[in-house]
Design a protein around this motif. Sequence first.
Motif, mmCIF file in Angstrom:
data_model
loop_
_atom_site.group_PDB
_atom_site.id
_atom_site.type_symbol
_atom_site.label_atom_id
_atom_site.label_comp_id
_atom_site.label_asym_id
_atom_site.label_seq_id
_atom_site.Cartn_x
_atom_site.Cartn_y
_atom_site.Cartn_z
ATOM 1 N N GLN A 156 -11.058 -8.165 -108.024
ATOM 2 C CA GLN A 156 -11.371 -7.669 -106.687
ATOM 3 C C GLN A 156 -10.528 -6.444 -106.378
ATOM 4 O OE1 GLN A 156 -11.285 -10.836 -103.671
ATOM 5 N NE2 GLN A 156 -11.327 -12.335 -105.330
ATOM 6 N N ARG A 157 -10.999 -5.633 -105.459
ATOM 7 C CA ARG A 157 -10.243 -4.462 -105.058
ATOM 8 C C ARG A 157 -8.924 -4.881 -104.413
ATOM 9 N NH1 ARG A 157 -13.811 0.665 -103.091
ATOM 10 N NH2 ARG A 157 -15.316 0.668 -104.826
ATOM 11 N N LEU A 158 -7.901 -4.087 -104.673
ATOM 12 C CA LEU A 158 -6.582 -4.408 -104.125
ATOM 13 C C LEU A 158 -6.598 -4.472 -102.608
ATOM 14 C CD1 LEU A 158 -4.265 -2.252 -106.421
ATOM 15 C CD2 LEU A 158 -4.466 -4.744 -106.372
ATOM 16 N N GLN A 159 -7.403 -3.596 -101.976
ATOM 17 C CA GLN A 159 -7.454 -3.610 -100.513
ATOM 18 C C GLN A 159 -7.865 -4.990 -100.004
ATOM 19 O OE1 GLN A 159 -8.756 -1.297 -102.583
ATOM 20 N NE2 GLN A 159 -9.404 0.534 -101.457
ATOM 21 N N LYS A 160 -8.867 -5.578 -100.649
ATOM 22 C CA LYS A 160 -9.365 -6.880 -100.220
ATOM 23 C C LYS A 160 -8.348 -7.975 -100.510
ATOM 24 C CE LYS A 160 -13.279 -10.046 -100.729
ATOM 25 N NZ LYS A 160 -14.627 -10.246 -101.337
ATOM 26 N N LEU A 161 -7.781 -7.952 -101.708
ATOM 27 C CA LEU A 161 -6.820 -8.985 -102.093
ATOM 28 C C LEU A 161 -5.626 -9.033 -101.148
ATOM 29 C CD1 LEU A 161 -6.697 -8.670 -105.992
ATOM 30 C CD2 LEU A 161 -7.545 -10.609 -104.664
ATOM 31 N N ILE A 170 -1.503 2.421 -101.652
ATOM 32 C CA ILE A 170 -1.947 2.813 -102.997
ATOM 33 C C ILE A 170 -1.729 4.308 -103.207
ATOM 34 C CG2 ILE A 170 -3.966 3.052 -104.494
ATOM 35 C CD1 ILE A 170 -5.068 0.470 -103.227
ATOM 36 N N LEU A 171 -2.160 5.115 -102.248
ATOM 37 C CA LEU A 171 -2.023 6.564 -102.377
ATOM 38 C C LEU A 171 -0.559 6.992 -102.420
ATOM 39 C CD1 LEU A 171 -4.856 7.717 -99.949
ATOM 40 C CD2 LEU A 171 -4.913 7.660 -102.441
ATOM 41 N N ALA A 172 0.310 6.182 -101.803
ATOM 42 C CA ALA A 172 1.742 6.504 -101.801
ATOM 43 C C ALA A 172 2.456 5.970 -103.047
ATOM 44 C CB ALA A 172 2.398 5.940 -100.539
ATOM 45 N N GLY A 173 1.722 5.290 -103.932
ATOM 46 C CA GLY A 173 2.320 4.782 -105.155
ATOM 47 C C GLY A 173 3.210 3.578 -104.955
ATOM 48 N N ARG A 174 2.965 2.790 -103.909
ATOM 49 C CA ARG A 174 3.817 1.653 -103.597
ATOM 50 C C ARG A 174 3.371 0.363 -104.292
ATOM 51 N NH1 ARG A 174 4.297 1.356 -97.214
ATOM 52 N NH2 ARG A 174 5.512 -0.497 -97.828
ATOM 53 N N ILE A 175 2.210 0.396 -104.955
ATOM 54 C CA ILE A 175 1.665 -0.824 -105.553
ATOM 55 C C ILE A 175 1.612 -0.694 -107.068
ATOM 56 C CG2 ILE A 175 -0.331 -2.364 -105.656
ATOM 57 C CD1 ILE A 175 -1.012 -1.593 -102.828
ATOM 58 N N ARG A 176 2.079 -1.737 -107.747
ATOM 59 C CA ARG A 176 2.010 -1.813 -109.198
ATOM 60 C C ARG A 176 1.197 -3.037 -109.596
ATOM 61 N NH1 ARG A 176 6.116 0.952 -112.206
ATOM 62 N NH2 ARG A 176 7.517 2.143 -110.847
ATOM 63 N N VAL A 177 0.432 -2.886 -110.670
ATOM 64 C CA VAL A 177 -0.294 -4.005 -111.266
ATOM 65 C C VAL A 177 0.104 -4.076 -112.726
ATOM 66 C CG1 VAL A 177 -2.544 -4.988 -111.824
ATOM 67 C CG2 VAL A 177 -2.205 -3.812 -109.637
ATOM 68 N N ASN A 178 0.675 -5.210 -113.097
ATOM 69 C CA ASN A 178 1.182 -5.401 -114.458
ATOM 70 C C ASN A 178 2.152 -4.291 -114.854
ATOM 71 O OD1 ASN A 178 -0.478 -7.693 -114.660
ATOM 72 N ND2 ASN A 178 -2.193 -6.460 -115.415
ATOM 73 N N GLY A 179 2.984 -3.905 -113.900
ATOM 74 C CA GLY A 179 4.035 -2.940 -114.154
ATOM 75 C C GLY A 179 3.633 -1.486 -114.033
ATOM 76 N N LYS A 180 2.361 -1.197 -113.837
ATOM 77 C CA LYS A 180 1.890 0.181 -113.754
ATOM 78 C C LYS A 180 1.508 0.538 -112.319
ATOM 79 C CE LYS A 180 0.138 0.340 -118.501
ATOM 80 N NZ LYS A 180 -1.034 0.617 -119.376
ATOM 81 N N VAL A 181 1.914 1.723 -111.885
ATOM 82 C CA VAL A 181 1.588 2.181 -110.532
ATOM 83 C C VAL A 181 0.091 2.437 -110.429
ATOM 84 C CG1 VAL A 181 1.931 4.006 -108.830
ATOM 85 C CG2 VAL A 181 3.865 3.202 -110.200
ATOM 86 N N GLU A 210 2.489 -6.126 -107.405
ATOM 87 C CA GLU A 210 3.750 -5.911 -106.701
ATOM 88 C C GLU A 210 3.574 -4.846 -105.624
ATOM 89 O OE1 GLU A 210 7.379 -6.024 -109.581
ATOM 90 O OE2 GLU A 210 5.672 -5.141 -110.670
ATOM 91 N N VAL A 211 4.206 -5.083 -104.485
ATOM 92 C CA VAL A 211 4.271 -4.091 -103.410
ATOM 93 C C VAL A 211 5.741 -3.771 -103.176
ATOM 94 C CG1 VAL A 211 3.773 -3.562 -100.995
ATOM 95 C CG2 VAL A 211 2.160 -4.930 -102.329
ATOM 96 N N ASP A 212 6.100 -2.521 -103.389
ATOM 97 C CA ASP A 212 7.504 -2.091 -103.261
ATOM 98 C C ASP A 212 8.431 -2.946 -104.123
ATOM 99 O OD1 ASP A 212 6.734 -0.121 -101.473
ATOM 100 O OD2 ASP A 212 7.088 -1.390 -99.718
ATOM 101 N N GLY A 213 7.928 -3.324 -105.312
ATOM 102 C CA GLY A 213 8.735 -4.091 -106.242
ATOM 103 C C GLY A 213 8.756 -5.580 -106.019
ATOM 104 N N GLN A 214 8.072 -6.052 -104.974
ATOM 105 C CA GLN A 214 8.052 -7.483 -104.673
ATOM 106 C C GLN A 214 6.724 -8.078 -105.119
ATOM 107 O OE1 GLN A 214 8.780 -8.463 -100.587
ATOM 108 N NE2 GLN A 214 8.356 -10.635 -100.855
ATOM 109 N N ALA A 215 6.783 -9.123 -105.928
ATOM 110 C CA ALA A 215 5.571 -9.770 -106.422
ATOM 111 C C ALA A 215 4.836 -10.452 -105.273
ATOM 112 C CB ALA A 215 5.914 -10.780 -107.506
ATOM 113 N N ILE A 216 3.515 -10.313 -105.289
ATOM 114 C CA ILE A 216 2.676 -10.883 -104.237
ATOM 115 C C ILE A 216 1.753 -11.921 -104.847
ATOM 116 C CG2 ILE A 216 0.967 -10.390 -102.452
ATOM 117 C CD1 ILE A 216 3.705 -9.137 -101.934
ATOM 118 N N SER A 217 1.753 -13.113 -104.271
ATOM 119 C CA SER A 217 0.822 -14.145 -104.700
ATOM 120 C C SER A 217 -0.514 -13.921 -104.000
ATOM 121 C CB SER A 217 1.365 -15.536 -104.351
ATOM 122 O OG SER A 217 0.387 -16.524 -104.613
ATOM 123 N N CYS A 218 -1.581 -13.833 -104.788
ATOM 124 C CA CYS A 218 -2.895 -13.555 -104.210
ATOM 125 C C CYS A 218 -3.840 -14.731 -104.367
ATOM 126 C CB CYS A 218 -3.497 -12.301 -104.838
ATOM 127 S SG CYS A 218 -2.666 -10.780 -104.336
#
Length: 260
Positions: free
Chosen positions: A5-10, A26-37, A53-61
């Motif tokens: 799913q799109r990150l916005q929705k999740l 996302i545009l500010a580069g604050r979100i990583r998925v599997n370690g990649k911005v 991750e958002v700002d380095g903090q893992a998020i449970s979705c």
Amino acid sequence: MAAPQRLQKLLARQGLASRRQVEAWILAGRIRVNGKVVTELGFKADPERDCIEVDGQAISCGDPARYVLLLHKPRGVLSTCKDPWGRKTVLDLLPPPWNRQIRLYPVGRLDADSSGALLLTNDGDLTLKLTHPRYHLPKTYRVQVQGRPSQATLQRWREGVDLDGSTTLPAVVEFCDPPPFGNRRNSNSSWLRVVLFEGRKRQIRRVAEQLGHPVLSLHREAIGPLRLGNLKPGQFRRLEPQEVQALLASFADNAQALRE
């Protein structure tokens, strides 16, 4: 396995922010998925397999607990989460954990100088459905206006008035009794019950002003089938799951009726 799913929705489903706010992250580069911005707004992730991750903090979705509150907003309180000038907001009315630990957001707006029913939720999808203009969720108001409108004036209001270059949707407008609370004494005024099927900015106030009967007070009595009941100004209650389902069903049925 869950479908990507799109990150916005999740992230919106977790109550972290609105979809637009997530897009800004996302545009500010604050979100990583599997370690990649991630910098693409259309990027999709699997909530069960991917590390977000958002700002380095893992998020449970995983599926979050959905909270929907019905609040009786008093006059003078802002329908927002925070105010840069320190004015009281609807979150200031809530005790812990509702005011901070659970990230609640108002569903739509109710003017600071208006009172009545306001929904708050941590469910971004629900917020989108309840505020999307195509669904025409009916909202009922009790409105005090200056003077006494003629039947011809009320009929103009019912049929639609030009605002910002387009005609408002037909509305229910009729005389009614004053509310049992907060009755402002004014011998040269009238009380109206107004049901709107759209939510333009300060719509009732602008239409009433245009028709020559400025609003003196405005109170939202109901959102779809949800009524304030015995809730006093500043009080709230959590909706039962069946109430949320009834709310969704009501505006879906209404949207179909308007299309027909």
